[in-house]
Each structure stands twice: as structure tokens, then as C-alpha cells.
Design a protein around this motif. Structure first.
Motif, PDB file in Angstrom:
ATOM      1  N   UNK A  22       0.830  -1.207   0.000  1.00  0.00           N
ATOM      2  CA  UNK A  22       0.000   0.000   0.000  1.00  0.00           C
ATOM      3  C   UNK A  22       0.866   1.258   0.000  1.00  0.00           C
ATOM      4  N   UNK A  23       1.891   1.286   0.848  1.00  0.00           N
ATOM      5  CA  UNK A  23       2.738   2.476   0.925  1.00  0.00           C
ATOM      6  C   UNK A  23       3.735   2.558  -0.223  1.00  0.00           C
ATOM      7  N   UNK A  24       4.019   1.453  -0.895  1.00  0.00           N
ATOM      8  CA  UNK A  24       4.871   1.515  -2.087  1.00  0.00           C
ATOM      9  C   UNK A  24       4.116   2.157  -3.240  1.00  0.00           C
ATOM     10  N   UNK A  25       2.825   1.910  -3.310  1.00  0.00           N
ATOM     11  CA  UNK A  25       2.023   2.502  -4.386  1.00  0.00           C
ATOM     12  C   UNK A  25       1.860   3.998  -4.165  1.00  0.00           C
ATOM     13  N   UNK A  26       1.466   4.399  -2.958  1.00  0.00           N
ATOM     14  CA  UNK A  26       1.358   5.832  -2.661  1.00  0.00           C
ATOM     15  C   UNK A  26       1.564   6.065  -1.176  1.00  0.00           C
ATOM     16  N   UNK A  27       2.304   7.097  -0.858  1.00  0.00           N
ATOM     17  CA  UNK A  27       2.426   7.587   0.513  1.00  0.00           C
ATOM     18  C   UNK A  27       2.726   9.074   0.450  1.00  0.00           C
ATOM     19  N   UNK A  28       2.376   9.815   1.480  1.00  0.00           N
ATOM     20  CA  UNK A  28       2.548  11.270   1.430  1.00  0.00           C
ATOM     21  C   UNK A  28       3.992  11.751   1.573  1.00  0.00           C
ATOM     22  N   UNK A  29       4.942  10.871   1.785  1.00  0.00           N
ATOM     23  CA  UNK A  29       6.332  11.311   1.954  1.00  0.00           C
ATOM     24  C   UNK A  29       6.975  11.730   0.636  1.00  0.00           C
ATOM     25  N   UNK A  32       7.084   7.226  -3.486  1.00  0.00           N
ATOM     26  CA  UNK A  32       6.189   6.125  -3.816  1.00  0.00           C
ATOM     27  C   UNK A  32       6.187   5.921  -5.327  1.00  0.00           C
ATOM     28  N   UNK A  33       5.520   4.877  -5.755  1.00  0.00           N
ATOM     29  CA  UNK A  33       5.435   4.595  -7.187  1.00  0.00           C
ATOM     30  C   UNK A  33       4.743   5.738  -7.928  1.00  0.00           C
ATOM     31  N   UNK A  34       3.687   6.263  -7.366  1.00  0.00           N
ATOM     32  CA  UNK A  34       2.963   7.363  -8.019  1.00  0.00           C
ATOM     33  C   UNK A  34       3.881   8.567  -8.199  1.00  0.00           C
ATOM     34  N   UNK A  35       4.630   8.919  -7.191  1.00  0.00           N
ATOM     35  CA  UNK A  35       5.556  10.058  -7.300  1.00  0.00           C
ATOM     36  C   UNK A  35       6.653   9.776  -8.324  1.00  0.00           C
ATOM     37  N   UNK A  36       7.141   8.551  -8.345  1.00  0.00           N
ATOM     38  CA  UNK A  36       8.201   8.169  -9.286  1.00  0.00           C
ATOM     39  C   UNK A  36       7.715   8.284 -10.728  1.00  0.00           C
ATOM     40  N   UNK A  37       6.485   7.844 -10.975  1.00  0.00           N
ATOM     41  CA  UNK A  37       5.929   7.918 -12.335  1.00  0.00           C
ATOM     42  C   UNK A  37       5.704   9.368 -12.745  1.00  0.00           C
ATOM     43  N   UNK A  38       5.260  10.196 -11.828  1.00  0.00           N
ATOM     44  CA  UNK A  38       4.972  11.592 -12.161  1.00  0.00           C
ATOM     45  C   UNK A  38       6.216  12.449 -12.345  1.00  0.00           C
ATOM     46  N   UNK A  45      10.291   1.910 -19.269  1.00  0.00           N
ATOM     47  CA  UNK A  45      10.012   0.469 -19.254  1.00  0.00           C
ATOM     48  C   UNK A  45      10.139  -0.109 -17.851  1.00  0.00           C
ATOM     49  N   UNK A  46      11.057   0.402 -17.066  1.00  0.00           N
ATOM     50  CA  UNK A  46      11.197  -0.060 -15.679  1.00  0.00           C
ATOM     51  C   UNK A  46       9.974   0.369 -14.867  1.00  0.00           C
ATOM     52  N   UNK A  47       9.523   1.600 -15.096  1.00  0.00           N
ATOM     53  CA  UNK A  47       8.328   2.081 -14.406  1.00  0.00           C
ATOM     54  C   UNK A  47       7.103   1.279 -14.809  1.00  0.00           C
ATOM     55  N   UNK A  48       7.011   0.948 -16.098  1.00  0.00           N
ATOM     56  CA  UNK A  48       5.889   0.151 -16.573  1.00  0.00           C
ATOM     57  C   UNK A  48       5.907  -1.251 -15.972  1.00  0.00           C
ATOM     58  N   UNK A  49       7.067  -1.882 -15.930  1.00  0.00           N
ATOM     59  CA  UNK A  49       7.180  -3.231 -15.354  1.00  0.00           C
ATOM     60  C   UNK A  49       6.889  -3.217 -13.855  1.00  0.00           C
TER      61      UNK A  49
END
Length: 138
Positions: A22-29, A32-38, A45-49
Motif C-alpha cells: 500500500x505504501x509503495x504505491x502511494x504515501x505522502x512522503x 512512492x510509485x505514483x511520485x516516481x511515475x509523475x 520500461x522499468x516504471x511500466x514493469x
């Protein structure tokens, strides 16, 4: 894993796994994955995988939780998490709307629902002797 060997370590490991996902997908720090993608299109390709792996894991966790607990069970776990969270906030003197407290509480509540879904079948078998199965029709 055999139901006879399931103990508190199984619950803790499943809880930590649910919190991690849950915190890997999104966290307020901001890490997270969401911050990395944005951040941009580098390492596409690494982000997609990574996103596909997280989506697959989240899908398995969701299907397991929904199948084992059902809608009423998930609502019961949410009510328990909210009650426990409000008690902890009251005892610690924190305010619900301070900073990211509300968001963190909701993320912990989601991981609590996943933890309950991942552990319930094993605990129910261990305590009551009732085994859960899933019928697959082809």
C-alpha cells in the motif's frame, strides 16, 4: 502453508507485506510509485514493469480479500480500523486534520483490510477448524 503452523508471525508478516504494498504505491512522503511515475518519462520500461508487478500483487490481494471477507467483512474491518484510529488519535492528542494524518490513517486502514483478508482464512481454520476453498469452474 499448513494451518497447523500458522501463528502470530504469519499475521505480522502478512501485515508488513500489506503495509509495504500500500505504501509503495502511494504515501505522502513523496517516495512512492505514483511520485516516481509523475517525475517524468525516463526509465519508462522499468516504471511500466514495476507498475504491472504492483498492479498484479494488488489485484491478488484485492481478490483474496473480497473473496474471503466479502463486503460486510471489509466494512467491519474498516469500522474497527476507524474506531481504533480515532482512539489512538484521541489518546495521543493528535488532531485528525493535521497535515497528512488523515491520509496516513486511510492508508493504514486499507492495509488493515488487506491484512484481515490475507489472514482470516488461516485464522478461521486454526480457531474453528473450518477450511475455506474456492471453486473454479472451467
Amino acid at each position: 502453508m499448513s494451518a497447523e503452523r500458522f501463528d502470530w508471525r504469519g499475521v505480522v508478516s502478512r501485515a508488513l507485506f500489506a503495509l509495504f504494498i500500500v505504501f509503495a504505491i502511494y504515501n505522502p512522503s513523496g517516495t512512492s510509485y505514483v511520485h516516481w511515475v509523475l517525475e517524468g518519462f525516463d526509465w519508462f520500461w522499468v516504471k511500466l514493469a514495476t507498475g504491472a508487478a504492483l498492479a498484479a500483487i494488488l489485484g491478488v490481494m484485492w481478490r483474496t480479500t473480497r473473496g474471503v471477507l466479502g463486503r460486510q467483512g471489509m466494512l467491519l474491518v474498516v469500522a474497527f480500523c476507524l474506531g481504533l484510529g480515532m482512539t489512538v488519535l484521541h489518546l495521543s492528542g493528535q488532531r485528525l486534520l493535521d497535515g497528512d494524518t488523515l491520509l496516513m490513517g486511510l492508508l493504514v486502514c486499507v492495509s488493515g483490510v488487506f491484512t484481515a483478508g490475507l489472514c482470516y482464512s488461516h485464522l478461521h481454520h486454526r480457531l474453528g477448524g473450518i477450511a475455506h476453498t474456492e471453486d473454479i469452474n472451467k
